[in-house]
Design an enzyme around this catalytic site. Structure first.
Site, PDB file in Angstrom:
ATOM      1  N   ASP A 190       0.835  -1.204   0.000  1.00 58.68           N
ATOM      2  CA  ASP A 190       0.000   0.000   0.000  1.00 58.68           C
ATOM      3  C   ASP A 190       0.874   1.260   0.000  1.00 58.68           C
ATOM      4  O   ASP A 190       2.073   1.195   0.298  1.00 58.68           O
ATOM      5  CB  ASP A 190      -0.891  -0.031   1.255  1.00 58.68           C
ATOM      6  CG  ASP A 190      -2.173   0.755   1.102  1.00 58.68           C
ATOM      7  OD1 ASP A 190      -2.287   1.532   0.141  1.00 58.68           O
ATOM      8  OD2 ASP A 190      -3.059   0.606   1.970  1.00 58.68           O
ATOM      9  N   ASP A 208     -10.524   2.340  -3.397  1.00 57.82           N
ATOM     10  CA  ASP A 208     -11.063   2.130  -2.048  1.00 57.82           C
ATOM     11  C   ASP A 208     -12.582   2.153  -2.070  1.00 57.82           C
ATOM     12  O   ASP A 208     -13.221   1.908  -1.052  1.00 57.82           O
ATOM     13  CB  ASP A 208     -10.554   3.225  -1.099  1.00 57.82           C
ATOM     14  CG  ASP A 208      -9.184   2.871  -0.542  1.00 57.82           C
ATOM     15  OD1 ASP A 208      -8.717   1.750  -0.793  1.00 57.82           O
ATOM     16  OD2 ASP A 208      -8.587   3.723   0.143  1.00 57.82           O
TER      17      ASP A 208
HETATM   18  C1  DGJ Z   1      -5.842   1.992   1.925  1.00 62.51           C
HETATM   19  C2  DGJ Z   1      -6.231   0.772   1.150  1.00 62.51           C
HETATM   20  O1  DGJ Z   1      -6.671   1.108  -0.112  1.00 62.51           O
HETATM   21  C3  DGJ Z   1      -7.266  -0.010   1.944  1.00 62.51           C
HETATM   22  O2  DGJ Z   1      -7.713  -1.105   1.199  1.00 62.51           O
HETATM   23  C4  DGJ Z   1      -6.629  -0.442   3.230  1.00 62.51           C
HETATM   24  O3  DGJ Z   1      -5.582  -1.330   2.968  1.00 62.51           O
HETATM   25  C5  DGJ Z   1      -6.135   0.770   3.988  1.00 62.51           C
HETATM   26  N1  DGJ Z   1      -5.290   1.587   3.184  1.00 62.51           N
HETATM   27  C6  DGJ Z   1      -5.390   0.349   5.222  1.00 62.51           C
HETATM   28  O4  DGJ Z   1      -4.821   1.399   5.865  1.00 62.51           O
END
Ligand code: DGJ
Length: 723
Positions: free
Chosen positions: A472, A542
């Site tokens: 991430d 997201d």
């Molecule tokens: C952003 C990601 O896109 C989410 O899926 C998740 O992993 C969060 N970060 C966790 O902090």
């Protein structure tokens, strides 16, 4: 022989069965862009005639009207006053560069780009044109790769300082194409967090237009991609000239239209906040750009980009094999979990047929919210008393593989790592650092940082026997100042940063070739060919709302194959939009990407669990079609009001799946019909209800669908070709 050189006419002809790209050396020295488009037969073809006069002795070298000639590598100081591809500051403070071709080579092996991801070279030839500025000794190697099976030309440039003093590179584009007219619309992909990659089309006008990122990452806001569409281009027809960049940092994709109505398209590293000191004897490699010509509209363009990513960019065992169906605990628990809670989710997942359990954020340091612990990649034993190794063993005992979340490039101000190594984070001494999501950015260009991360991550991958990691990256880069570089080299920080990210990814994959990496940047904030080289799937957004995902996945599909899009079934009401859509529709939407679930499965009714089990069985049966088949957009998901439809067809055209989501049910509705694509016209296809159609009827007259009711209801129809 896809690359020919004719000494008599000074012409290079790059071609495959469908596409030609022609370069001519004016006065034997300046590479002019002659033609790019449908395959022309031979070097003699009259496409060359309009530039012939510039190749004989009519003009002396310095009288060539370069300001109005289409060029391959324009620079400042030759009389061309349009934006150049390279901009260099010499040691004496001047900027002129007069690049003339001194030699060329035609290679059958495509050379990799040092430190950067690039497309592999199977079934290709590469032209290396070497240009030199006689005054300074600077040379530039332009690389052009043409593939037999994909209508894409890969271009990059290497700048070599063969002079005796350092120079400063202020701008180094990867590719430049001059069009003699600007009668195009420009398509770009733009959006925001949770609304990634909307399609925007505008007519070209004089001046600059394009997209760029100034964030240190390719960004949610836009994509390193642009396409020029001839008038009346549609999904199915029209000339499209598209550009994409294999790069994950700040980029620019720009078209400038001059006073003669010519259009210059360029793509490369964003010159904003970029400069690179090239000492005598050293070289700088630009990222690789992909130039795609399609005579078959946007659908044709996407097929080429999909083929490129699928066949030449994604590597490793997951390029063509089925990815494990996963459950991710993020939307199920966020930071609030312990081992028992995770294991009950895992047990439930196993019962439905899920294969991989992904433990997301919150397993390390003292991280119970997003304010601490990034960088402290040590398990939190309060949450996982037996550590990651113990938890992983329990998952494997259940029959599940184990995947883990990292955000390697970041450090929390409240963390042991920050206490121990405050200089490892990008910051400007004397200025308060800018945090975002309560985090700072590590200086990924530092080898000590790479070393620390490799040691931590490889240790955990080994210890917990990880099959997958989610990589991430949740903030843009600001205050990009590295402690390791002198003031005059601070313009190198952003590019060195991304080279550091690539180096770490490369090292991890060399150490663990079986590891599946899913990249993510708060969803689709770094969705580009560069990341796809290392991570064959990207968490697309997201936003897990299936109806919003129709638009996001549609936008992504212009440049990326569907299997690259991490896509999960989540709970309703959806956590981002509050919308409720049927479970069936949520699965149908997620299945067209890299499929998984992200919800608390333990809270589902028995009927829902049964439904999920059936969805997983269906996906296991259909995965080849979804992930390896040819994808076609049947409607314009961004503007659809009634329904959105798309289709996948197997490579041999024997099976097709049509999928449709009803956006707004209508009373007394007219017949709902869609025209299919990519079938064999003269073949007969049978749908799952036994009705038969010719391919031509389905593609020309269209398929009439049964009446549909209910918000966001959906339908999937499978067609089999009869022998
Ligand atoms: C952003 C990601 O896109 C989410 O899926 C998740 O992993 C969060 N970060 C966790 O902090």
């Amino acid at each position: 022989m896809p690359i020919l050189f004719c000494e008599k006419t000074n012409v290079f002809h790059l071609f495959n069965d469908r596409v030609s790209y022609i370069i001519r050396l004016a006065a034997g020295k300046y590479p002019l862009h002659v033609y790019w488009g449908k395959r022309v037969r031979a070097i003699r073809d009259d496409v060359l005639s309009r530039l012939t006069s510039y190749t004989d002795e009519t003009f002396s070298l310095h009288e060539l009207p370069l300001d109005v000639l289409p060029q391959e590598c324009p620079t400042f100081g030759t009389g061309d006053l349009r934006p150049g591809m390279l901009h260099i500051r010499h040691a004496d403070g001047t900027h002129a560069l007069d690049l003339q071709v001194v030699s060329h080579r035609i290679l059958t092996e495509k050379p990799p780009l040092s430190g950067l991801p690039s497309a592999r070279g199977e079934q290709s030839q590469t032209l290396l044109l070497t240009l030199r500025d006689a005054y300074s000794g600077i040379s530039v190697e332009l690389a052009y790769t043409i593939y037999d099976d994909i209508d894409i030309i890969a271009r990059s440039a290497k700048i070599i300082n063969n002079g005796t003093s350092p120079i400063v590179l202020q701008e180094a584009m990867s590719a430049c194409v001059d069009f003699e007219q600007a009668d195009f619309s420009l398509l770009t992909l733009s959006g925001a967090w949770t609304r990634e990659r909307g399609e925007f089309v505008r007519l070209l006008v004089p001046g600059h237009q394009g997209v760029s990122s100034e964030r240190g990452a390719s960004g949610h806001q836009t994509s390193p991609f642009m396409a020029l569409l001839a008038p009346n281009t549609t999904e199915a027809s029209g000339d499209v000239y598209a550009f994409a960049l294999c790069y994950s940092g700040s980029f620019t994709a720009d078209v400038s239209v001059d006073s003669f109505g010519m259009a210059r398209a360029q793509i490369g590293i964003n010159p904003f906040n970029f400069s690179w000191t090239l000492d005598a004897g050293s070289a700088f490699q630009t990222p690789e750009a992909y130039l795609c010509y399609s005579a078959d509209g946007l659908d044709g363009m996407s097929r080429q980009f999909h083929a490129l990513v699928h066949r030449r960019i994604t590597t490793g065992k997951f390029a063509s094999s089925r990815r494990p169906i996963l459950v991710n605990n993020w939307e199920a628990t966020y930071f609030d979990f312990n081992e028992e809670k995770l294991l009950s989710l895992a047990r439930c997942a196993k019962d439905t047929g899920i294969e991989l359990f992904v433990l997301d954020d919150g397993w390390f340091g003292e991280r119970n919210d997003d304010t601490t612990s990034l960088g402290d990649w040590f398990v939190n034993r309060q949450k996982l008393p037996d550590g990651l190794a113990g938890f992983g063993a329990k998952l494997r005992a259940l029959g599940l593989q184990f995947g883990l979340w990292f955000e390697p490039e970041m450090v929390s101000p409240i963390s042991c790592l920050m206490e121990q190594h405050p200089d490892w984070c990008l910051h400007i001494p004397g200025r308060e650092n800018v945090t975002s999501r309560s985090q700072c950015v590590l200086d990924m260009g530092l080898s000590a940082v790479q070393e620390y991360l490799f040691e931590r991550m490889s240790g955990l991958i080994r210890e917990a026997k990880l099959a997958y990691i989610k990589w991430d990256m949740n903030r843009s880069i600001t205050n990009a100042r590295s402690m390791a570089l002198p003031p005059h080299r601070q313009g190198e920080v952003w590019h060195r940063y991304i080279l550091g990210v690539y180096a770490l990814l490369e090292r991890l994959l060399n150490a663990f070739p079986q590891l599946l990496i899913e990249s993510c940047a708060s969803g689709g904030g770094r969705y580009d060919a560069g990341m796809l080289y290392y991570s064959p799937q990207v968490w697309a957004s997201d936003n897990t709302d299936a109806v919003d995902r129709l638009k996001i996945q549609y936008g992504n599909s212009f440049g990326f194959p569907m299997k690259t899009m991490g896509s999960h079934v989540s709970v309703c009401p959806n956590h981002q939009t509050g919308r409720t859509a049927p479970l069936e529709t949520r699965a149908l939407t997620a299945m067209c990407g890299s499929f998984g679930y992200e919800m608390d499965l333990t809270q589902l009714s028995d009927a829902e669990k049964k439904q999920i089990k059936a969805q997983i069985e269906l996906f296991k049966h259909q995965w080849q079609l979804h992930q390896l088949g040819e994808y076609h957009r049947l409607t314009d998901a961004q503007n659809d009001r009634w329904f959105t439809a798309w289709q996948v067809v197997s490579e041999d055209k024997s099976v097709a799946l049509v999928q449709l989501v009803l956006l707004a049910p209508r009373a007394n509705a007219p017949v709902l019909s869609v025209r299919l694509r990519g079938l064999q016209e003269d073949a007969v296809y049978e749908d799952d209800g036994g009705t038969r159609y010719t391919g031509a009827a389905l593609m020309k007259a269209g398929l009439a669908l049964p009446p549909m009711r209910g918000d966001y209801s959906s339908i999937q129809i499978e067609f089999q070709r009869l022998l």
